[in-house]
Design an enzyme around this catalytic site. Structure first.
Site, PDB file in Angstrom:
ATOM      1  N   CYS A 196       2.507  -1.566  -9.698  1.00  0.00           N
ATOM      2  CA  CYS A 196       3.039  -1.932  -8.382  1.00  0.00           C
ATOM      3  C   CYS A 196       2.854  -3.440  -8.121  1.00  0.00           C
ATOM      4  O   CYS A 196       3.542  -4.242  -8.721  1.00  0.00           O
ATOM      5  CB  CYS A 196       2.426  -1.058  -7.278  1.00  0.00           C
ATOM      6  SG  CYS A 196       3.372  -1.119  -5.731  1.00  0.00           S
ATOM      7  N   GLU A 205      -2.352   5.964 -11.307  1.00  0.00           N
ATOM      8  CA  GLU A 205      -3.758   6.257 -10.968  1.00  0.00           C
ATOM      9  C   GLU A 205      -3.879   7.219  -9.790  1.00  0.00           C
ATOM     10  O   GLU A 205      -4.956   7.773  -9.554  1.00  0.00           O
ATOM     11  CB  GLU A 205      -4.517   4.950 -10.678  1.00  0.00           C
ATOM     12  CG  GLU A 205      -4.245   4.286  -9.340  1.00  0.00           C
ATOM     13  CD  GLU A 205      -2.931   3.520  -9.258  1.00  0.00           C
ATOM     14  OE1 GLU A 205      -2.689   2.900  -8.198  1.00  0.00           O
ATOM     15  OE2 GLU A 205      -2.150   3.534 -10.230  1.00  0.00           O
ATOM     16  N   HIS A 220       2.431   4.107  -9.308  1.00  0.00           N
ATOM     17  CA  HIS A 220       0.971   4.207  -9.322  1.00  0.00           C
ATOM     18  C   HIS A 220       0.508   5.438 -10.119  1.00  0.00           C
ATOM     19  O   HIS A 220       0.277   6.496  -9.533  1.00  0.00           O
ATOM     20  CB  HIS A 220       0.438   4.371  -7.891  1.00  0.00           C
ATOM     21  CG  HIS A 220       0.586   3.164  -7.024  1.00  0.00           C
ATOM     22  ND1 HIS A 220      -0.405   2.225  -6.867  1.00  0.00           N
ATOM     23  CD2 HIS A 220       1.615   2.753  -6.234  1.00  0.00           C
ATOM     24  CE1 HIS A 220      -0.004   1.292  -6.027  1.00  0.00           C
ATOM     25  NE2 HIS A 220       1.218   1.587  -5.630  1.00  0.00           N
TER      26      HIS A 220
END
Length: 200
Positions: A81, A182, A180
């Site tokens: 990002c 994660e 993202h």
């Protein structure tokens, strides 16, 4: 299998989530806030957050030039990002004084998908990652408008109004995604990067 140490730039953003994902992917992972901490890592993750803030803080913490130097020297780096914006050589809709680390010859548009309320999730097939599309979480995300000849397009949005937009790229040891990974339970993107660090 060789132990690799991956730093997560800890100026702003999803630092803890990236550290946890990297550990789950088989790396030793540590936050990086100072130049001496940067020197001890084999690779670096630049997390999401706000790219202009990361740029300012990197200058304030004397990390801008050391990170540029390590990336220029071949250190593997992965940006998600805002991290993608920080790795771009050209940023559209950025602040005039915004600095980037460079590393990937591409033009990125900030907040290309819209504001926070326009956040969305979509499947992203990644050519280099087997097992079906990666689940992409897009939050005020950028997209890639142009890439140079040496940049490999790894993935595009598969469905919805943004279908076809470039959201994952690689150039040498530098990787970036607009989404993202994660924030999901899928660790394939982090495993891909850890393997890149290991090979480097």
């Amino acid at each position: 299998m060789a132990e690799v140490t991956v730093g997560v730039l800890a100026l702003q953003g999803d630092v803890r989530e990236h550290v946890a994902a990297l550990v789950a992917a088989g790396a030793s992972a540590h936050p990086v806030r100072r130049p001496e901490e940067l020197e001890r890592v084999d690779g670096l993750v630049i997390p999401g957050g706000e790219s202009t803030t990361i740029s300012k803080l990197a200058e304030a913490y004397d990390l801008l030039e050391p990170i540029r130097k390590r990336i220029g020297g071949g250190m593997p780096v992965y940006g998600s990002c805002a991290g993608m914006i920080m790795l771009a050589t050209e940023v559209l809709d950025g602040r005039p004084d915004q600095q980037s680390f460079g590393g990937i010859e591409m033009t990125v548009r900030r907040n290309a998908f819209g504001r926070q309320v326009d956040s969305f999730e979509a499947p992203v097939p990644i050519a280099a990652i087997p097992g079906g599309p990666v689940h992409g979480v897009f939050i005020r995300a950028p997209w890639v408008e142009r890439v140079a000849d040496g940049v490999e397009v790894l993935g595009r949005v598969a469905a919805g109004p943004a279908a076809g937009r470039i959201v994952a790229v690689r150039q040498g040891n530098a990787v970036a995604t607009a989404f993202h990974p994660e924030l999901t339970g899928d660790r394939r993107m982090h495993r891909y990067f850890v393997e890149l660090v290991r090979r480097a």
